[in-house]
Every structure is written in structure tokens, then in C-alpha cells.
Enzyme design. Structure first.
Site, mmCIF file in Angstrom:
data_model
loop_
_atom_site.group_PDB
_atom_site.id
_atom_site.type_symbol
_atom_site.label_atom_id
_atom_site.label_comp_id
_atom_site.label_asym_id
_atom_site.label_seq_id
_atom_site.Cartn_x
_atom_site.Cartn_y
_atom_site.Cartn_z
ATOM 1 N N CYS A 220 0.827 -1.213 0.000
ATOM 2 C CA CYS A 220 0.000 0.000 0.000
ATOM 3 C C CYS A 220 0.863 1.265 0.000
ATOM 4 O O CYS A 220 1.576 1.504 -0.973
ATOM 5 C CB CYS A 220 -0.974 -0.053 1.180
ATOM 6 S SG CYS A 220 -2.383 1.045 0.992
ATOM 7 N N HIS B 196 -3.728 -5.851 1.992
ATOM 8 C CA HIS B 196 -3.568 -6.032 3.432
ATOM 9 C C HIS B 196 -4.215 -7.353 3.805
ATOM 10 O O HIS B 196 -4.577 -8.144 2.968
ATOM 11 C CB HIS B 196 -4.256 -4.896 4.185
ATOM 12 C CG HIS B 196 -3.704 -3.549 3.889
ATOM 13 N ND1 HIS B 196 -2.465 -3.164 4.318
ATOM 14 C CD2 HIS B 196 -4.199 -2.506 3.186
ATOM 15 C CE1 HIS B 196 -2.237 -1.923 3.911
ATOM 16 N NE2 HIS B 196 -3.261 -1.501 3.216
#
Lengths: 265, 421
Positions: free
Chosen positions: A107, A206
Site C-alpha cells: 500500500c 492487506h
């Protein structure tokens, strides 16, 4: 594995300690990123390696002596701060990769190991350019379960994760993604997620991504130890993966059904 | 009351009763929604006759609210309060509508709702506990909330506030007001890495936090919590509370300071606060059919989990972790990896709830073997241990309290008085 194994290209030896570096956990730890470090350390230990988790505190220089560099997710201000620290230590990270260290960037971490990130206000945050990937903040925010079919060359099974970001990341010419997105947004451009480079995996996923995808964790460990690893029992992980993949497919179908209803008015 | 006000309250009360009869919860959210539908100005009208105290925080607001109400009730004051934890606009209205005349309205308010209801409620006192990451996928960033609170108080600098001096986002928010600071000591710092004022990395020392760049730091105050003693206005008050856990000592200290700002003597407030045993089913204990005691603790976010695990660590009990990932829990349970479940080493542990498998994988990497049983009541029945402590995420918690209360009634002879209250 500090010491002699470095730079031989045949792995980094098994004599000394595998050092898994969690970079700036205070800044890049919004989405349980510590979990990725924990999984690498434990899976190495279960196979008889000495392994330790090394936290690089925000504000400290990133050393070149780590075997794994984990760059996690973060909110806007912390991401900007992390970027300046990473830029100051970019050469150390590059030296380590040249010597056989591996990188997992997730990310915000992915955005920062790219060439740069243009935030919602138009401000440019320069990355450290480990991969040719440039990110622009976009809308809508991509939130939900993701399924990625990885590049065949990785030999990995389907990857499951959860995304929550507004980034739109464009890969440079010739840069391979981690895989093709079949549910969710990923990079938000071209139905792919992440990026692959020698000793580098980048992704938007994630979950955290390694507990859900032990094969990806083992791929990183294989790169860093230079040899095949004995398999580990993974009944719980397989059950979790099956559940998450089913959930992602279900929400995908629900979204399509909703869109159809909307189209028909 | 004017006709419209009365009509609104009447319609809402009926809706609330209907919801309760249908078994759909305490009915406060729905009755409030109906009331506001009939009269949107209702909050301001109902609040006019009340001395309003608002309590907001990420963690501990329900308990702190209950404790402040207890301190006022012990003085014989009439108090209305949203005791069930219904803390959105509708829950606030329901609570206000229960007032039978002038008195105190002690209301917990969701931290995002606070700026929206503030003007209508015009609180005499505002109590601010802590701000940490909560349900990230839904609401975004701590500093956005902190900035919103600060803007509210900058526009109302005469507001009287009691606030936690040890929490950077709260200090940033409460600084523009007439604030009594209470130093609670350093708690969860995982969401306070950067300075709310300048964005630099915050430094921490024995006294609290200090920004090396702009000087933003823990405010000076003579009021502090030291162990189980509250130093307040030059006196030292021992806190011996019935509620379990370190986090409830913090809540109690905050509530006592708040009560003193409303005219209650500190010693009296401490006595009233000490006697509270359970809050809205939280921390309640039940006896299940096999005779064992089951305690249920709510943990909503990493900061809350840390506090609860620190408490359970020293208790001889089996532990059931019941985790869902609905909107109210946060749809992304990746926070499991920020919580030190390693503290459970030596306990019998079960993973339950819809996300039992995420919990089980997390526990594997913490070196803890666990039983995986999605149904939490079955997990309670199956796990070995002298007693059972269930730590539940938000949506697991509410259904569970009802089921345990039912099992608890079935477990005891009809002549025995029921617990908990």
C-alpha cells in the site's frame, strides 16, 4: 544473515540470524503490517533458522544490514514523513537488495518504493524508485476483499487480501505486476495488482497479506535463504484462505447483481 | 411541553416499546429516530431544561457516562442518561425524552456525532477521554476527528471541559476551551505517532509527550492519576472500584473530576463511582448451566484490546476471543496483528465469531494453540478452565449478553435473586 553470505547470489547462508526489518512501524503500520514481519520470523524459526524482528524506528536511518525490508501502509501525514526518511536511506536499501536482501512493500509502502505519489492536494511525494511505478490519488476509495491471480513465473497459488486505499498506480513499461486482479481494485489501473522486480514484491493487499498467503511468505524466505524450504502444515491458513476467497467471490456476485438491478431501474 | 414536542416524544416512545417487544434491542435508536422525524428541533427543546454533560472518546465513554451519572444520582439529583450506549443523535434524543423535569442529562456522544449535536445541546460540561483508531475502513483518520473537535471548541472558547492531558489528539482538540486537564498517564500510543499541530514525530518521556519541532506537549496540570490514587485540587483520593481493569480506573478518575466540576465533593463522587459493578452489560458476569462463571468484556479496537488483555493476563480463566467484522466492528480485522495476543500464553484459548479463522491464524503466530468454534456459546461450553472470560468485538458482544443472560436464568433456581443488575 549478516556477514559472509552477502552478494554471492546463492543465498545468504544459514549460520547467522535472519533479520526481518519492520520499517517505521509507527508511521507505516496502519493495517496490521506487523503481522507480515511476525509471519516471516516465525516461519523461518519453525524451519530451524535463527530469525529476529528488527524494528527501524521512525527518524532512525534504515541500515543496510537487514535481510528483509517491510514497508507497510500508512495515513497521509505519516506517509509523507516516512518518505523523507526512506529517501535519506535509499542507498542503504539498494545496497542491501544488491546483496540479496528482499523487500515486501504494501500500500503506502508500495507507493513509496515507486517513483512518486501525487496526493489528493496535488502535492508530489518523491519515492525511492526501487520499481518504476507512479501513483496518483484517485476516487473512489477502493475498499474490500481482493483476489489476485499471480504471475505464473512466481509459482504462487491465488492471492487473497483486503484493500483500503485511494491510490491509482501506473506501472512503467516492462514492469510486471504481482498478478491479475479478478475481484477488487488493486493498482486501480489495468486490472492488475502490485509489482514484481528482482527480490521485490509490492502489493496493495492487506489482511495482512502474508498470514493469508503463506506461500508468498515462503517465496520471500526462499529468495533470502537461497534454497528450497521444507513445507509446513497450514490447515488453519488453508481454511482462512478458502473462507476469504469464497467471501470475495460472493461480494463480487452481489455487486454485479446490484449493478444489473440498477441498470434495469 | 408544546404539542409537537409531546407528539414527537409519544410517537417515539411507542416505537421504542414496539422494538423492545419485538426483541430488537433496547429500542432507543428507533424511538429517537421516530421522535426526530416528527420534530427535528426536538433535541434543542428537550435539552433546554437540563444541565447537559456530554462525554466523548473512542474508548470508555459508556462507562465514564455511567460513572458520572452515578455520582450525581448519589447526590439525589434527577439524572437522565443514554445508559444503553445508544450514542448517536437518536439515542441522545431518547434519553432526553425520559426527563420528568429539570435535572442533569449525562450523555455519551459518538465522537463523530459530537460536532453535529453540540449546538443543540449546549453542554454545561464536556468530558473528553481519548482518541484512537477505531473502525478504520469506515471513518478514516484520528487527526481528522481531532481537528473537528478543535474547530468546535475554538468556536466555543468559553466551554468548560474536563480532558485527558496524556492523549495528544485530545489535548490538541481541547486546548482552545476552558479545560481542566487530568493526567492519566501514557496508554495506547500506537495511533499518536505524529504531532497534531505540525506533523513531526512526537517524542515521549516520563511526563508524557512533547513535540521536538513545535513544542506541543502534555499540558501542565496538578490533577493526575498515580497508580490507584487521584491527585485532585491538592487532595489525594484513593480509588477502589468494583469494575475490573486498569482502563476503568482511568474512566473513574475522569468521572470523579467531571463530577467535582458539577459541584459534587470529590470523596462523595469517589464513593459513588466505586460502587458501580457493571455498565450496560459490559463487565457483567453470568453463571452458565455447567456452574462456571462467565465474564464478558467488550473490546472495540487495538487500544481497547490491549487494556483488556493486560487485565486477563493475571486472571486464572479460560479465554474466548469472539470477533466479527461487520461495519460496527470494522470490516477489516487486520488490527488483530497489532494486538499482543502473546499475553494470553498459559491460558486455554478459543477462537470464535464469524472471523474465528483470522483469530486462530493470528494466535498460531503468537505461539498459542486454540480451539476453533465459531459459535461463541458452544466455545464457552467446550473450553476447559475454572471460569471463562469472553472478549468480544462490538457485534458479537450484544447478542452474546442476551444469550448469556438467558442461559444464566436457566442455570439458577427461581428463588435466587438474579445477577447482574
Amino acid at each position: 544473515m549478516t556477514g559472509t553470505g552477502r552478494g554471492t547470489g546463492t543465498g545468504r547462508g544459514t549460520e547467522s540470524t535472519l533479520r526481518v526489518g519492520l520499517v517505521y512501524p509507527e508511521l507505516l503500520g496502519t493495517y496490521g503490517d506487523r503481522g507480515n514481519a511476525l509471519v516471516l520470523v516465525e516461519r523461518a524459526r519453525w524451519r530451524g533458522f535463527d530469525a529476529e524482528l528488527v524494528e527501524v524506528a521512525a527518524g532512525d536511518p534504515i541500515p543496510d544490514s537487514l535481510d528483509v525490508y517491510l514497508f507497510g501502509g500508512g495515513e497521509d501525514d505519516p506517509q509523507t514523513m516516512a518518505a523523507s526518511g526512506m529517501r535519506a536511506s535509499a542507498n542503504a536499501v539498494r545496497r542491501a537488495i544488491d546483496g540479496g536482501a528482499v523487500v515486501l512493500a504494501v500500500c503506502a509502502g508500495f507507493q513509496l518504493i515507486g517513483t512518486g505519489y501525487v496526493d489528493a492536494g496535488g502535492e508530489v511525494i518523491e519515492g525511492i524508485g526501487l520499481v518504476d511505478a507512479r501513483t496518483v490519488a484517485g476516487a473512489p476509495r477502493l475498499i474490500g476483499e481482493v483476489i489476485v491471480e499471480p504471475e505464473p513465473s512466481t509459482g504462487l497459488p491465488t492471492i487473497t487480501g483486503f484493500e483500503n486505499h485511494g491510490g491509482r498506480t501506473k506501472l512503467g513499461p516492462g514492469v510486471r505486476p504481482l498478478g491479475r486482479v479478478t475481484r477488487g481494485g488493486g493498482n486501480g489501473i489495468g486490472a492488475v495488482d502490485g509489482a514484481l522486480a528482482p527480490n521485490i514484491v509490492a502489493t496493495y493487499l492487506h489482511g495482512p497479506v502474508l498470514p493469508r498467503n503463506p506461500a508468498l511468505a515462503d517465496l520471500l524466505l526462499t529468495w533470502v535463504t537461497g534454497g528450497p524450504l521444507e513445507p509446513l502444515p497450514s490447515v488453519l491458513e488453508e481454511a482462512l484462505r478458502a473462507e476469504r476467497l469464497a467471501e470475495a467471490r460472493l461480494t463480487g456476485w452481489r455487486a454485479r447483481a446490484r449493478d444489473l438491478r440498477l441498470e434495469r431501474g | 411541553m408544546r404539542v409537537r414536542t409531546r407528539l414527537a416524544v409519544g410517537a417515539g416512545t411507542i416505537a421504542g416499546h414496539a422494538s423492545r417487544l419485538a426483541g430488537r434491542g433496547a429500542g432507543d435508536q428507533i424511538s429517537g429516530r421516530v421522535m426526530l422525524g416528527v420534530d427535528p428541533e426536538l433535541i434543542a427543546k428537550l435539552a433546554r431544561d437540563q444541565r447537559v454533560v456530554l462525554v466523548s472518546a473512542t474508548n470508555g465513554k459508556t462507562t465514564t457516562t455511567r460513572l458520572i451519572a452515578a455520582a450525581l444520582e448519589a447526590e439525589g439529583e434527577p439524572v437522565v442518561s443514554n445508559v444503553t450506549g445508544a450514542n448517536l443523535t437518536s439515542g441522545v434524543v431518547s434519553a432526553l425524552a425520559r426527563a420528568r423535569g429539570p435535572g442533569f442529562a449525562v450523555l455519551e456522544v459518538d465522537e463523530r456525532v459530537l460536532p453535529r449535536v453540540y449546538d443543540a445541546l449546549r453542554p454545561e460540561l464536556l468530558v473528553l477521554g481519548n482518541l484512537s483508531r477505531d473502525q478504520l475502513d469506515r471513518f478514516g483518520e484520528v487527526h481528522v476527528l481531532s481537528d473537528r473537535w478543535r474547530a468546535l471548541l475554538a468556536a466555543n472558547p468559553e466551554q468548560v471541559v474536563v480532558a485527558n492531558a496524556s492523549d495528544p489528539p485530545v489535548v490538541w482538540a481541547a486546548a482552545p476551551a476552558r479545560t481542566t486537564w487530568l493526567e492519566l498517564g501514557t496508554g495506547w500510543t500506537g495511533d499518536s505517532a505524529t504531532c497534531p499541530q505540525c506533523g513531526a514525530l512526537l517524542g515521549w518521556n516520563d511526563r508524557g509527550f512533547a513535540c521536538p519541532n513545535c513544542g506541543f506537549c502534555t499540558p501542565e496540570t496538578a490533577h493526575r492519576l498515580v497508580g490507584n490514587h487521584l491527585e485532585l485540587d491538592g487532595a489525594t483520593i484513593p480509588l477502589r472500584i468494583a469494575l475490573p481493569g486498569r482502563w476503568n480506573v482511568d474512566n473513574a478518575a475522569l468521572a470523579i473530576v467531571a463530577a467535582t466540576r458539577l459541584g459534587v465533593r470529590a470523596d462523595d463522587a469517589a464513593l459513588a463511582v466505586a460502587a458501580v459493578e457493571s455498565v450496560a452489560g459490559r463487565m457483567a458476569t453470568y453463571t452458565v448451566p455447567d456452574g462456571r462463571t462467565v465474564r464478558v468484556l467488550l473490546a472495540k479496537n487495538p487500544a481497547g484490546w490491549l487494556e483488556v488483555l493486560r487485565y486477563v493476563q493475571d486472571v486464572d480463566t479460560a479465554v474466548v476471543l469472539a470477533v466479527n467484522a461487520h461495519v460496527a466492528d470494522g470490516k477489516d480485522p487486520s488490527w488483530l496483528w497489532d494486538v499482543p495476543y502473546e499475553l494470553l500464553a498459559g491460558h486455554a484459548v478459543a477462537a470464535a465469531g464469524e472471523r474465528a479463522l483470522d483469530v486462530a491464524v493470528r494466535l498460531r503466530y503468537a505461539g498459542i494453540d486454540c480451539l476453533v468454534e465459531r459459535d461463541v456459546m458452544r466455545a464457552v461450553a467446550r473450553i476447559d478452565g475454572p471460569s471463562v472470560t469472553v472478549i468480544a468485538s462490538y457485534t458479537q458482544f450484544y447478542g452474546l449478553s442476551r444469550r448469556l443472560a438467558r442461559a444464566s436464568r436457566a442455570a439458577r433456581p427461581a428463588s435466587e435473586p438474579e445477577r447482574p443488575a
